[in-house]
Write an enzyme that holds these catalytic residues in place. Structure first.
Site, PDB file in Angstrom:
ATOM      1  N   THR A 199      37.673  40.606  46.110  1.00  0.00           N
ATOM      2  CA  THR A 199      38.757  40.098  46.727  1.00  0.00           C
ATOM      3  C   THR A 199      39.891  40.904  46.179  1.00  0.00           C
ATOM      4  O   THR A 199      40.422  40.724  45.218  1.00  0.00           O
ATOM      5  CB  THR A 199      38.996  38.634  46.280  1.00  0.00           C
ATOM      6  OG1 THR A 199      37.816  37.840  46.641  1.00  0.00           O
ATOM      7  CG2 THR A 199      40.190  37.909  47.078  1.00  0.00           C
ATOM      8  N   LYS A 225      39.109  37.265  53.852  1.00  0.00           N
ATOM      9  CA  LYS A 225      38.831  36.713  52.762  1.00  0.00           C
ATOM     10  C   LYS A 225      39.919  35.967  52.158  1.00  0.00           C
ATOM     11  O   LYS A 225      39.743  34.867  51.691  1.00  0.00           O
ATOM     12  CB  LYS A 225      38.312  37.606  51.619  1.00  0.00           C
ATOM     13  CG  LYS A 225      38.029  37.083  50.264  1.00  0.00           C
ATOM     14  CD  LYS A 225      36.886  36.244  50.310  1.00  0.00           C
ATOM     15  CE  LYS A 225      36.615  35.381  48.986  1.00  0.00           C
ATOM     16  NZ  LYS A 225      36.266  36.200  47.922  1.00  0.00           N
ATOM     17  N   LYS A 256      46.025  33.480  41.732  1.00  0.00           N
ATOM     18  CA  LYS A 256      46.030  35.191  42.119  1.00  0.00           C
ATOM     19  C   LYS A 256      45.777  35.245  43.727  1.00  0.00           C
ATOM     20  O   LYS A 256      46.456  35.951  44.209  1.00  0.00           O
ATOM     21  CB  LYS A 256      44.909  35.836  41.542  1.00  0.00           C
ATOM     22  CG  LYS A 256      44.772  37.309  41.776  1.00  0.00           C
ATOM     23  CD  LYS A 256      43.380  37.763  41.658  1.00  0.00           C
ATOM     24  CE  LYS A 256      42.739  37.530  42.826  1.00  0.00           C
ATOM     25  NZ  LYS A 256      41.364  38.377  42.972  1.00  0.00           N
TER      26      LYS A 256
END
Length: 287
Positions: free
Chosen positions: A93, A169, A238
């Site tokens: 990711t 994503k 994050k």
């Protein structure tokens, strides 16, 4: 059977490597720490002494922590040395900016590059039930079908440019975060009126919102069971930062972003950094 390499043997990388081995594929592995390599060698994997050696063994699937880790492992020196005909599939990711930069550096070195981040936990990887979000050259994706079908239930083609998979994503994770916050507020509202959280969870998952997000994370919230973490609060924070950066890059204002970031900051301040990200419910409950 395919010959494939795996770089990065954290929970997700290890799950994918174990699945590939179980399906009979020849797998070469590399990790910055040796323990994870030894575990997979015991299952039949071949160890590589370097990332360059990984490429010599076959297409490289990488599963690394973040932008910085991918940039460090696949630096210009490595890409120049492996040369043309090598293929790197980044399954991490990453930010859209990092995805663009990686694609440019691979192209400059003549190294094939795909971005194929995944939806699912490590246990899902080991069961071969991941959803793969693939972007890049269509023929390259086709050539890896045997590998992708071993670890995934479906490969979703989401764009011709690798960085588009990173954007998808990030979008999917942002939707999960919104679902977590919606459940956190909903559970708290119902509980304040004397309604049992587990009864509400069953109602939610059995009527309006069936599926793994509301069923799985709803159970965690109802039971207040956040350890061991399937996906840590720190990683959720994050991913929110990645979503904010992706929005900023196209001049998009997301009205809920600051509120969501505040909830995650509060969860981390409360010591929930390494708990499952469903633990943000405790921020709402204790507000």
């Amino acid at each position: 059977m395919a010959q494939v390499s795996v770089a990065g043997l954290g929970n997700m990388g290890r799950g994918m490597a174990r699945r590939l081995l179980a399906e009979g594929h020849r797998v070469t592995v590399w990790n910055r720490s040796a323990d994870a390599v030894d575990d997979l060698v015991a299952l039949g994997a071949e160890p590589a002494a370097s990332v360059v050696e990984l490429f010599a063994a076959g297409p490289v699937l990488s599963s690394l922590a973040d932008d910085a880790a991918v940039a460090a492992v696949f630096d210009d020196t490595v890409l120049t040395e492996v040369g043309p005909h090598a293929v790197h599939v980044s399954m991490s990711t990453l930010s859209v900016a990092a995805g663009r930069a990686l694609a440019e550096r691979h192209a400059a070195a003549g190294v094939g590059y795909l971005a194929v981040p995944v939806l699912g936990r490590p246990s899902v990887a080991e069961a071969g039930q991941l959803n793969l979000l693939a972007a890049g050259d269509s023929e390259s994706i086709d050539s890896l079908e045997a590998v992708f079908s071993a670890i995934g239930r479906r490969t979703w083609r989401v764009g011709d440019q690798p960085w588009q998979a990173n954007a998808v994503k990030i979008t999917m994770n942002l939707l999960i975060i919104h679902a977590l916050e919606a459940m956190a507020e909903g559970f708290t509202l119902a509980e304040r009126h004397g309604i049992d959280a587990d009864d509400l969870r069953e109602l939610i998952a059995g009527t309006l919102f069936p599926g793994p997000v509301y069923q799985g994370y709803g159970r965690s919230m109802a039971d207040r069971d956040y350890l061991p973490a399937g996906f840590r609060t720190a990683l959720g924070s994050k991913d929110l930062a990645l979503a904010a950066a992706a929005a900023d890059a196209v001049g998009l204002q997301l009205p809920s972003m600051s509120a969501l970031q505040g909830v995650f900051r509060s969860a981390i301040d409360r010591g929930l950094t390494d708990h499952d990200w469903a633990s943000i419910a405790e921020v709402v409950r204790k507000a």
